[in-house]
Motif scaffolding. Structure first.
Motif, PDB file in Angstrom:
ATOM      1  N   LEU A 131     -97.343 -10.997 -88.173  1.00 62.68           N
ATOM      2  CA  LEU A 131     -97.999 -10.857 -86.838  1.00 62.68           C
ATOM      3  C   LEU A 131     -97.219 -11.763 -85.801  1.00 62.68           C
ATOM      4  N   SER A 132     -96.836 -12.157 -85.552  1.00 69.31           N
ATOM      5  CA  SER A 132     -96.213 -13.287 -84.776  1.00 69.31           C
ATOM      6  C   SER A 132     -94.585 -12.444 -84.445  1.00 69.31           C
ATOM      7  N   PRO A 133     -94.265 -12.625 -83.018  1.00 69.74           N
ATOM      8  CA  PRO A 133     -93.836 -11.721 -81.981  1.00 69.74           C
ATOM      9  C   PRO A 133     -92.225 -12.668 -82.029  1.00 69.74           C
ATOM     10  N   GLY A 134     -93.072 -14.273 -82.086  1.00 69.93           N
ATOM     11  CA  GLY A 134     -91.384 -15.606 -81.652  1.00 69.93           C
ATOM     12  C   GLY A 134     -91.326 -15.713 -83.258  1.00 69.93           C
ATOM     13  N   GLU A 178     -81.845  -4.338 -83.829  1.00 71.49           N
ATOM     14  CA  GLU A 178     -83.097  -4.304 -83.083  1.00 71.49           C
ATOM     15  C   GLU A 178     -83.501  -3.913 -81.644  1.00 71.49           C
ATOM     16  N   GLY A 179     -82.983  -4.511 -80.796  1.00 70.24           N
ATOM     17  CA  GLY A 179     -82.118  -4.683 -79.866  1.00 70.24           C
ATOM     18  C   GLY A 179     -81.695  -2.993 -79.248  1.00 70.24           C
ATOM     19  N   GLU A 180     -81.360  -2.595 -79.558  1.00 70.01           N
ATOM     20  CA  GLU A 180     -80.704  -1.472 -79.572  1.00 70.01           C
ATOM     21  C   GLU A 180     -82.048  -0.063 -79.895  1.00 70.01           C
ATOM     22  N   ALA A 181     -83.324  -0.635 -80.511  1.00 66.67           N
ATOM     23  CA  ALA A 181     -84.319   0.096 -80.660  1.00 66.67           C
ATOM     24  C   ALA A 181     -85.589   0.056 -79.944  1.00 66.67           C
ATOM     25  N   ILE A 182     -85.425  -0.960 -79.346  1.00 65.38           N
ATOM     26  CA  ILE A 182     -86.587  -0.859 -77.895  1.00 65.38           C
ATOM     27  C   ILE A 182     -85.261  -0.464 -76.710  1.00 65.38           C
ATOM     28  N   GLN A 183     -84.727  -0.320 -76.962  1.00 63.41           N
ATOM     29  CA  GLN A 183     -83.632  -0.265 -75.528  1.00 63.41           C
ATOM     30  C   GLN A 183     -84.453   1.315 -75.744  1.00 63.41           C
ATOM     31  N   GLY A 184     -83.965   1.997 -76.868  1.00 61.75           N
ATOM     32  CA  GLY A 184     -84.181   2.927 -76.775  1.00 61.75           C
ATOM     33  C   GLY A 184     -85.517   4.248 -77.103  1.00 61.75           C
ATOM     34  N   LEU A 185     -86.091   3.435 -77.384  1.00 59.48           N
ATOM     35  CA  LEU A 185     -88.184   3.104 -77.328  1.00 59.48           C
ATOM     36  C   LEU A 185     -87.634   3.325 -75.603  1.00 59.48           C
ATOM     37  N   SER A 186     -87.587   2.181 -74.458  1.00 59.98           N
ATOM     38  CA  SER A 186     -87.678   2.413 -73.147  1.00 59.98           C
ATOM     39  C   SER A 186     -86.905   3.417 -72.702  1.00 59.98           C
ATOM     40  N   GLU A 187     -86.275   3.480 -73.294  1.00 59.77           N
ATOM     41  CA  GLU A 187     -85.405   5.502 -72.829  1.00 59.77           C
ATOM     42  C   GLU A 187     -86.240   5.993 -72.612  1.00 59.77           C
ATOM     43  N   PHE A 188     -87.022   6.402 -73.784  1.00 59.24           N
ATOM     44  CA  PHE A 188     -87.511   7.869 -74.313  1.00 59.24           C
ATOM     45  C   PHE A 188     -89.022   7.866 -73.509  1.00 59.24           C
ATOM     46  N   ILE A 189     -89.624   6.904 -73.110  1.00 55.94           N
ATOM     47  CA  ILE A 189     -90.867   6.750 -72.740  1.00 55.94           C
ATOM     48  C   ILE A 189     -90.367   7.020 -71.301  1.00 55.94           C
ATOM     49  N   PRO A 190     -91.559   8.539 -71.713  1.00 54.38           N
ATOM     50  CA  PRO A 190     -91.388   9.412 -69.226  1.00 54.38           C
ATOM     51  C   PRO A 190     -92.018   8.683 -68.217  1.00 54.38           C
ATOM     52  N   GLN A 191     -90.936   8.517 -67.315  1.00 51.95           N
ATOM     53  CA  GLN A 191     -92.211   7.476 -65.820  1.00 51.95           C
ATOM     54  C   GLN A 191     -93.517   7.539 -66.418  1.00 51.95           C
ATOM     55  N   ASP A 192     -94.269   6.377 -65.759  1.00 54.43           N
ATOM     56  CA  ASP A 192     -95.743   6.749 -65.817  1.00 54.43           C
ATOM     57  C   ASP A 192     -96.255   7.705 -66.490  1.00 54.43           C
ATOM     58  N   ALA A 193     -95.939   7.537 -68.248  1.00 50.50           N
ATOM     59  CA  ALA A 193     -96.224   8.041 -70.043  1.00 50.50           C
ATOM     60  C   ALA A 193     -97.788   7.732 -69.668  1.00 50.50           C
ATOM     61  N   PHE A 217    -101.458  -5.752 -79.933  1.00 58.17           N
ATOM     62  CA  PHE A 217    -100.823  -6.199 -80.862  1.00 58.17           C
ATOM     63  C   PHE A 217     -99.041  -5.117 -80.517  1.00 58.17           C
ATOM     64  N   ASP A 218     -99.434  -4.151 -80.739  1.00 55.44           N
ATOM     65  CA  ASP A 218     -97.581  -3.660 -80.526  1.00 55.44           C
ATOM     66  C   ASP A 218     -96.793  -3.536 -79.260  1.00 55.44           C
ATOM     67  N   LEU A 219     -97.395  -3.328 -78.346  1.00 56.19           N
ATOM     68  CA  LEU A 219     -96.868  -4.081 -76.607  1.00 56.19           C
ATOM     69  C   LEU A 219     -96.571  -5.208 -76.937  1.00 56.19           C
ATOM     70  N   LYS A 220     -97.170  -6.098 -77.504  1.00 59.11           N
ATOM     71  CA  LYS A 220     -97.570  -7.417 -76.841  1.00 59.11           C
ATOM     72  C   LYS A 220     -95.777  -7.718 -78.103  1.00 59.11           C
ATOM     73  N   MET A 221     -95.945  -6.761 -79.360  1.00 57.62           N
ATOM     74  CA  MET A 221     -94.574  -7.120 -79.949  1.00 57.62           C
ATOM     75  C   MET A 221     -92.988  -6.459 -79.485  1.00 57.62           C
ATOM     76  N   VAL A 222     -93.483  -5.471 -79.113  1.00 61.71           N
ATOM     77  CA  VAL A 222     -91.634  -4.901 -78.435  1.00 61.71           C
ATOM     78  C   VAL A 222     -91.371  -5.351 -77.278  1.00 61.71           C
ATOM     79  N   ASN A 223     -92.640  -6.244 -76.143  1.00 58.61           N
ATOM     80  CA  ASN A 223     -91.581  -6.478 -75.253  1.00 58.61           C
ATOM     81  C   ASN A 223     -91.442  -8.544 -75.350  1.00 58.61           C
ATOM     82  N   THR A 224     -92.076  -9.001 -76.487  1.00 58.39           N
ATOM     83  CA  THR A 224     -91.370 -10.237 -76.701  1.00 58.39           C
ATOM     84  C   THR A 224     -90.023  -9.872 -77.321  1.00 58.39           C
ATOM     85  N   ARG A 225     -89.905  -9.117 -78.656  1.00 59.37           N
ATOM     86  CA  ARG A 225     -88.858  -9.028 -78.806  1.00 59.37           C
ATOM     87  C   ARG A 225     -87.469  -9.140 -78.323  1.00 59.37           C
TER      88      ARG A 225
END
Length: 270
Positions: A37-40, A107-122, A131-139
């Motif tokens: 549960l702790s992204p750190g 992990e870094g490749e997966a998060i970068q892939g998610l960022s690129e997958f999300i359309p602008q202003d979605a 929880f999910d946003l904090k986890m992804v953005n901390t990681r």
């Protein structure tokens, strides 16, 4: 960077029915599986996201990746091999069926892939989105990749359940609505000592799926949880569309029950 608190829709008082805002928009439902549960000190092990048309609520794109375990996670598994704790990393990996699929990205490749997958202003949508946003953005920061930041707002089905669906269902039950009573009977985890009031209500994804008669096969796997969240979202849309403008949220009982969700009553979450 945009913050969850500012962009989250799911918290009352709503300025209107939040589902009125999705028309013509691109929705991205997403979920993560993690080793804790702790992204750190916990890593993301699976990410899934689906692009959904806001008008038709039909699927238009899919992102899904299983993530390789990093050195810290592998060391934790070794350190905990004789542990009697209920939730060791190894037990969490088993619960999420991690080893049944091939990990293909860091992990870094997966998060970068998610960022690129999300359309602008979605519009981002998740169950317990904070929880999910904090986890992804901390990681993301730990892995030196771009955080998820180019969304326009967040809608959280956990908050919708806590702060409208459950209080409104209690109002409807008090008025004799049998469907609301059936939902609450399934979602009630504990009664008061007199057995006259519902003391603990669950907003967990699996419990909501059961109450709303939705299939949630393979729960605690990211893609299955995303699809389950979509179905819950559709049910909540029907519920909001039917009940939001009928004044339920303006009654004193609703406001009292809503206030209780802010900390006076125990709730179960994800």
């Amino acid at each position: 960077m945009q913050t969850f608190k500012y962009f989250c829709e799911g918290h009352l008082p709503y300025g209107g029915n939040p589902f009125d805002t999705i028309s013509g928009r691109t929705l991205v439902f997403f979920d993560t599986e993690t080793t804790g549960l702790s992204p750190g000190n916990s890593q993301v092990t699976e990410i899934a996201a689906l692009i959904i048309n806001g008008d038709t609520l039909t699927e238009e794109g899919e992102f899904h990746v299983h993530i390789k375990l990093d050195d810290d996670t592998l060391q934790k598994i070794e350190d905990e091999k004789d542990s009697k704790r209920k939730f060791t990393v190894a037990k969490i990996l088993d619960m999420t069926n991690y080893y049944n699929s091939k990990a293909t990205a860091s992990e870094g490749e997966a998060i970068q892939g998610l960022s690129e997958f999300i359309p602008q202003d979605a519009i981002l949508i998740a169950h317990n989105a904070s929880f999910d946003l904090k986890m992804v953005n901390t990681r993301a920061r730990i892995n030196n990749v771009s955080p998820i930041s180019h969304f326009s707002k967040v809608m959280d089905t956990l908050m919708m359940s806590r702060q409208f669906f459950l209080p409104a269902s209690q109002e409807l039950e008090a008025a004799g609505d049998e469907e609301a009573k059936r939902h609450l009977d399934i979602l009630t985890k504990k009664w008061n000592w007199k057995k006259t009031k519902r003391a603990i209500l669950s907003s967990r994804l699996g419990d909501l799926a059961k109450a709303l008669e939705q299939d949630l096969t393979d729960w605690h796997q990211a893609l299955a949880d995303v699809r389950g969240t979509i179905e819950i979202f559709k049910k909540f849309k029907e519920f909001f569309d039917k009940h939001y403008n009928k004044g339920l949220q303006d009654t004193s009982d609703f406001k009292r029950r809503y206030a209780r969700t802010l900390g006076k009553t125990k709730w179960q979450n994800k």
